[in-house]
Scaffold this active site. Structure first.
Site, PDB file in Angstrom:
ATOM      1  N   TRP A  56     -17.485   0.175  29.003  1.00 23.85           N
ATOM      2  CA  TRP A  56     -17.013   0.727  27.724  1.00 23.85           C
ATOM      3  C   TRP A  56     -15.543   1.087  27.782  1.00 23.85           C
ATOM      4  CZ3 TRP A  56     -19.531  -0.831  23.877  1.00 23.85           C
ATOM      5  CH2 TRP A  56     -20.909  -1.061  23.990  1.00 23.85           C
ATOM      6  N   ASP A  70     -14.109   9.096  25.224  1.00 19.76           N
ATOM      7  CA  ASP A  70     -15.283   8.514  24.576  1.00 19.76           C
ATOM      8  C   ASP A  70     -16.495   9.254  25.155  1.00 19.76           C
ATOM      9  OD1 ASP A  70     -17.454   7.036  23.770  1.00 19.76           O
ATOM     10  OD2 ASP A  70     -16.710   5.108  24.516  1.00 19.76           O
ATOM     11  N   LYS A 112     -27.137   8.412  20.508  1.00 15.55           N
ATOM     12  CA  LYS A 112     -27.764   8.673  21.806  1.00 15.55           C
ATOM     13  C   LYS A 112     -28.308  10.093  21.866  1.00 15.55           C
ATOM     14  CE  LYS A 112     -24.500   5.272  22.926  1.00 15.55           C
ATOM     15  NZ  LYS A 112     -25.302   4.178  23.395  1.00 15.55           N
TER      16      LYS A 112
HETATM   17  N1  PMP Z   1     -18.897   3.766  24.112  1.00 10.81           N
HETATM   18  C1  PMP Z   1     -20.005   4.037  24.823  1.00 10.81           C
HETATM   19  C2  PMP Z   1     -19.891   4.922  26.013  1.00 10.81           C
HETATM   20  C3  PMP Z   1     -21.233   3.484  24.423  1.00 10.81           C
HETATM   21  O1  PMP Z   1     -22.333   3.749  25.130  1.00 10.81           O
HETATM   22  C4  PMP Z   1     -21.294   2.662  23.279  1.00 10.81           C
HETATM   23  C5  PMP Z   1     -22.594   2.088  22.769  1.00 10.81           C
HETATM   24  N2  PMP Z   1     -23.572   1.847  23.664  1.00 10.81           N
HETATM   25  C6  PMP Z   1     -20.108   2.391  22.599  1.00 10.81           C
HETATM   26  C7  PMP Z   1     -18.939   2.975  23.034  1.00 10.81           C
HETATM   27  C8  PMP Z   1     -20.108   1.518  21.387  1.00 10.81           C
HETATM   28  O2  PMP Z   1     -20.666   2.230  20.375  1.00 10.81           O
HETATM   29  P1  PMP Z   1     -21.053   1.607  18.960  1.00 10.81           P
HETATM   30  O3  PMP Z   1     -22.143   0.640  19.203  1.00 10.81           O
HETATM   31  O4  PMP Z   1     -21.490   2.826  18.221  1.00 10.81           O
HETATM   32  O5  PMP Z   1     -19.830   0.988  18.401  1.00 10.81           O
END
Ligand code: PMP
Length: 362
Positions: free
Chosen positions: A103, A173, A197
């Protein structure tokens, strides 16, 4: 007497059963309004009371100071990967990214379009199992911000404390550990998290940003990505994800009723300890590759020594009502996500199953 399973999914993820029930009770007709939350005007007094209560409960939970704005946005955390550099940088500005998993890497790659990001440390060569010591990091002299992913959902690597960047502000994040433990918000210029989450359904992204940082977006910034748009309009510039915000509000109320994030953290630590101990005490039958000091309380990746029985493990667990244990396709193995709403009983059941499965396969 329940059809619900223990859902170990990484997100969308399990929500507290009584919160779902409460939403069910209020679904058809919300508190004397004559309609469901989904049907309400986002500008009416009923919905305004919902969004204001959600914000104020979140402020209480995280002790968010007045000089920070709280925004309820759309587009997922992924949209924030672009919004952050667009709002906080000019195209030539240097910024630093610490990449501890996929991520963080995605956030870095998106930022390349809008400023001059630099990866000042990457865990990739060690398969994203570590977080470096902060002392040795070579930060860029004029960096506007320092970006981290507080909890890498796929790799199960979580920051246990936070650095103060030498230059610029700290941005995190927190998608997968938001509201799982107390956080000192004042250490950050900006925190963002998809709700799906720990705090609600997918469809709403929460941004907590120091107000002084807002108002300098690049000229090309779409109006929907400019934080000023949303701060000036209390997240109601356009039609917001109103039902999702309502659901987050119910979860925030529940977290407060549990005694706040200190109590929530205690429960999360207990669950994680139980699971990591089961892995570590399995004589190598199960293995978690992550450095012990940075193992996530939320996402627990593990592999089986006998990879030939992994599929069987997943199938048998599902038969016993424990689902979504397959690891992310990029790393393989298993992953148990044990967010706030995963009951201790779910982790106990998983651990008992793991021991039994091991006994039958050694
Ligand atoms: N950052 C993290 C740490 C994530 O776990 C996720 C989704 N699993 C995202 C960003 C992306 O999020 P979204 O699908 O809400 O765009």
């Amino acid at each position: 007497s329940d059809d619900r399973v223990f859902n170990f999914a990484a997100g969308p993820a399990t929500l507290p059963a009584h919160v779902i029930k409460k939403a069910q009770d209020e679904l058809y007709e919300w508190r004397g309004s004559g309609m469901s939350v989904m049907e309400m005007s986002h500008r009416g007094k009923e919905f305004l009371s919902i969004i204001q209560k959600a914000e104020s409960d979140l402020r209480t939970l995280l002790n968010i100071p007045e000089d920070y704005a709280v925004l309820f946005l759309q587009g997922g955390a992924t949209t924030q990967f672009a919004a952050i550099p667009l709002n906080l940088c000019k195209p030539d500005d240097p910024v630093d990214y610490l990449v501890t998993g996929s991520w963080g890497d995605k956030a870095f790659k998106e930022a390349q379009k809008y400023c001059k990001p630099k990866v000042i440390w990457s865990g990739k060569s060690e398969k994203y199992t570590k977080i470096p010591s902060f002392d040795g990091l070579e930060q860029s002299p004029d960096a506007k911000y320092f970006h981290i992913c507080a909890n890498e959902t796929i790799h199960g690597v979580e920051f246990k404390d936070y650095l103060t960047p030498r230059n610029g502000i700290l941005i995190a994040d927190m998608s997968s550990n938001f509201c799982s433990k107390p956080v000192d918000v004042t250490k950050f210029g900006l925190i963002y998290a998809g709700a799906q989450k720990n705090v609600g359904p997918c469809g709403v992204t929460i941004v907590i940003v120091r107000k002084g940082l807002i108002g300098n977006a690049q000229a090309i910034t779409p109006v929907m990505l400019d934080y000023k748009t949303h701060v000036d309009n209390n997240s109601l510039y356009n039609t917001p994800p109103s039902f999702c915000i309502y659901m987050c509000g119910l979860v925030f109320e529940d977290l407060l009723a549990q005694g706040g994030l200190k109590e929530v953290e205690k429960k999360n630590k207990k669950k994680a300890e139980l699971l990591y101990n089961a892995i570590d005490e399995s004589n190598g039958f199960y293995r978690c590759p992550v450095d012990r000091s940075v193992r996530s309380l939320m996402n627990v990746p593990f592999t089986l020594e006998r990879s030939d029985v992994e599929a069987e493990f997943i199938k048998e667990a599902a038969k016993e009502k424990m689902v979504q244990l397959k690891g992310h396709r990029s790393v393989g193995g298993m992953r148990a996500s044990i967010y706030n709403a995963m009951p201790l009983a779910g982790v106990e059941k998983l651990v008992a199953f793991m021991k039994d499965f091991q006994a039958r396969h050694t």
